[in-house]
Design an enzyme around this catalytic site. Structure first.
Site, mmCIF file in Angstrom:
data_model
loop_
_atom_site.group_PDB
_atom_site.id
_atom_site.type_symbol
_atom_site.label_atom_id
_atom_site.label_comp_id
_atom_site.label_asym_id
_atom_site.label_seq_id
_atom_site.Cartn_x
_atom_site.Cartn_y
_atom_site.Cartn_z
ATOM 1 N N TYR A 1 -5.217 2.552 15.653
ATOM 2 C CA TYR A 1 -3.979 2.274 16.385
ATOM 3 C C TYR A 1 -4.181 2.049 17.866
ATOM 4 C CZ TYR A 1 -1.403 3.877 12.270
ATOM 5 O OH TYR A 1 -0.875 4.020 11.010
ATOM 6 N N GLU B 1 -7.751 8.907 5.514
ATOM 7 C CA GLU B 1 -8.081 9.567 6.773
ATOM 8 C C GLU B 1 -8.714 10.946 6.619
ATOM 9 O OE1 GLU B 1 -5.114 9.416 9.755
ATOM 10 O OE2 GLU B 1 -4.948 7.250 9.632
ATOM 11 N N ASN C 1 -8.147 2.607 9.440
ATOM 12 C CA ASN C 1 -6.880 2.860 10.143
ATOM 13 C C ASN C 1 -7.205 2.991 11.622
ATOM 14 O OD1 ASN C 1 -5.797 3.045 7.619
ATOM 15 N ND2 ASN C 1 -5.002 5.118 7.823
ATOM 16 N N ARG D 1 0.873 -1.190 0.000
ATOM 17 C CA ARG D 1 0.000 0.000 0.000
ATOM 18 C C ARG D 1 0.903 1.230 0.000
ATOM 19 N NH1 ARG D 1 -2.299 3.309 4.562
ATOM 20 N NH2 ARG D 1 -4.098 4.419 3.732
ATOM 21 N N GLU E 1 -4.298 0.478 8.083
ATOM 22 C CA GLU E 1 -3.176 0.891 8.931
ATOM 23 C C GLU E 1 -3.406 0.436 10.372
ATOM 24 O OE1 GLU E 1 -1.862 4.974 8.894
ATOM 25 O OE2 GLU E 1 -2.172 5.089 6.714
ATOM 26 N N HIS F 1 -2.867 11.049 0.052
ATOM 27 C CA HIS F 1 -2.468 10.838 1.460
ATOM 28 C C HIS F 1 -1.882 12.143 1.989
ATOM 29 C CE1 HIS F 1 -1.184 7.655 4.583
ATOM 30 N NE2 HIS F 1 -0.911 8.818 5.098
#
Ligand SMILES: O=S(=O)(O)CCCN1CCN(CCO[C@@H]2O[C@H](CO)[C@@H](O)[C@H](O)[C@H]2O)CC1
Length: 491
Positions: free
Chosen positions: A318, A174, A316, A84, A388, A129
């Protein structure tokens, strides 16, 4: 660490897609090489270096503009199916407009794609991005509807140039960070710090842009090129601080504001912004003396045009935050108006959660399970690609914290799959140490170490690279596999 019975051999579905991710501004360097134009990150880091924790920029960074063949070797050594990466708009069109196309830039990505295909790696391209052409920002950037046709021209060129070889496209990475952190607060380029108004204009144009690109792909390219196209959205899991009604409502409201803002118009049956956003911002705008809601309204046609514009749900995520209602006894004085004030929650982190190299990133694997199951319920189990997930530290090759993060978050994802979630793939963040936006080079996310003090930007595999390569090869999590540095050479 799981119970002994689960230490070894938890298998993923046989067709699960393993990948690794990067982005153009973070790895390429060559910021003005062979005709590339200035992006908003070039502009921000050159004009306001003090806004970056270590006053650095991505002018050279990991130098993938010159080291891309080494990068493909590293991707191969990880045994992944998918790489990616994102395309730099200003390397293709220096001013953002179609009137000037940079053939050097076209060739750079064509060579990279061909190298990946030569080694049977599937390219997964992120069209945008965060690196907007600075010339377009001077027209208002994402707050100006002019961006819709201009972005469409850029995407069309990519489909024309690379669509014969690229079969997985993500329009935008995002949207929340682009609009709230770029146009609401001044965390990211273009660093507006203008709370509560341009962020919602940005999102409105961004959603329309995304939909127009997907319709164009589906109408003109998908039949022939047979690819998939989606979008990548991001949120942390929002854990209620207590099981009180107030905190549970705050958790739900936070997920609707962080994720529903962009996911509801595309993935929900009804489409449009989440009702809770519509109502709160409408009422608060009136209280604040605005004649119209600060949340722009879609027409019925626009709601229909945006709904269903994705073949997969790129996620994404985390970490996890704890949330409580923002009221008189724990009120935080957010700016009025602002996204945070509109959302009306107070976030914190449990001090007992394991930390990382980033203050915002705590290791809470259960949050990933909870978030995926929330998406399953909220959007009727869409095909999810975790585009992600990863953890930072402050350097070093013996990154056992990253090994533990990887095993625990993948276990949580596998739990969700076994409970019915349609998670089809996972692209780990990130291939190598690179430019981490506002924190520069002070926080490291890479499976490969990059020596930023050496002109060759030498790449060296960390322990976690070997562990991830083993997972991708065996499709299995094995907690007992913890190679020492001196016992392995990854290639
Ligand atoms: O303490 S605060 O909350 O005030 C500051 C939070 C800073 N954010 C956190 C989320 N991070 C993730 C989005 O960033 C994503 O994740 C990766 C790691 O950051 C980036 O490298 C990728 O480019 C990006 O897609 C971007 C920076």
């Amino acid at each position: 660490t799981p119970p002994a019975a689960e230490l070894k051999g938890r298998k993923f579905p046989h067709d699960f897609i393993w990948g690794i991710g990067t982005s153009a501004y973070q790895i390429e360097g060559g910021w003005n090489a062979s005709g590339k134009g200035e992006s908003i990150w070039d502009h921000l880091t050159h004009t306001y270096p003090e806004k970056i924790v270590d006053q650095t920029n991505g002018d050279i960074s990991s130098d993938s503009y010159h080291q891309w063949q080494r990068d493909v070797q590293m991707v191969r050594d990880l045994n992944v199916h998918v790489y990616r990466f994102s395309i730099s708009w200003t390397r293709i069109m220096p001013g953002g407009y179609m009137n000037k196309v940079n053939n050097e830039g076209i060739r750079y990505y064509s060579d990279l794609i061909n190298e990946l295909l030569h080694y049977n790696i599937t390219p997964m391209v992120t069209i945008y991005h965060w690196d907007l052409p600075q010339r377009l920002q001077e027209l208002g950037g994402w707050t100006n509807p002019e961006i819709i046709p201009v972005f469409k021209d850029y995407a069309r060129l990519l489909f024309e140039m690379y669509g014969d070889r690229v079969k997985i496209w993500t329009t935008i990475n995002e949207p929340w960070h682009i609009c709230e952190f770029g146009y609401g607060v001044d965390y990211m380029a273009p660093s507006y710090n203008y709370p509560g108004i341009p962020n919602y204009l940005c999102a409105h144009n961004l959603l329309k842009t995304h939909a127009e690109v997907v319709h164009m792909y589906r109408d003109k390219y998908q039949q022939l090129q047979k690819g998939k196209i989606g979008i990548t959205m991001d949120t942390s899991w929002m854990e209620p601080k207590t099981d009180s009604d107030d905190d549970r409502e705050a958790s739900e409201r936070a997920l609707q504001f962080y994720l529903g803002w962009f996911a509801h118009p595309i993935f929900s049956k009804r489409g449009n912004y989440p009702q809770i956003m519509f109502d709160r911002i409408h009422n608060l705008s009136k209280e604040q003396g605005f004649t119209r809601s600060r949340l722009p309204e879609f027409t019925a046609d626009e709601i229909r045009r945006i709904r269903g514009t994705a073949d997969f749900f790129g996620l994404n995520s985390y970490t996890t935050k704890r949330v409580t209602k923002n009221d008189h006894n724990n009120s935080k004085n957010f700016p009025v108006p602002s996204f945070s004030h509109d959302m009306g929650v107070v976030e914190d982190q449990d001090p007992n959660w394991t930390g990382s190299g980033s203050s915002w990133l705590k290791v809470v694997p259960k949050g990933m399970y909870n978030l995926i199951m929330w998406i399953v319920r909220e959007y009727n189990n869409p095909p999810i690609i975790v585009t992600e997930n990863g953890v930072s530290d402050n350097g070093g090759l013996a990154d056992y914290g990253r090994v533990d993060y990887l095993n625990s978050y993948l276990s949580a994802i596998l739990d969700a799959i076994e409970d019915g979630a349609n998670v089809q793939g996972y692209t780990y963040w990130s291939l190598m140490d690179s430019y981490e936006w506002k924190v520069g080079y002070t926080e490291k996310f890479g499976l490969y170490h990059v020596d930023f003090n050496h002109p060759n930007r030498t790449r060296t595999p960390k322990v976690a690279a070997k562990v991830y390569a083993q997972i991708c090869k065996t499709n299995t999590i094995d907690w007992t596999y913890r190679p020492t540095l001196d016992e392995f050479q990854i290639n």
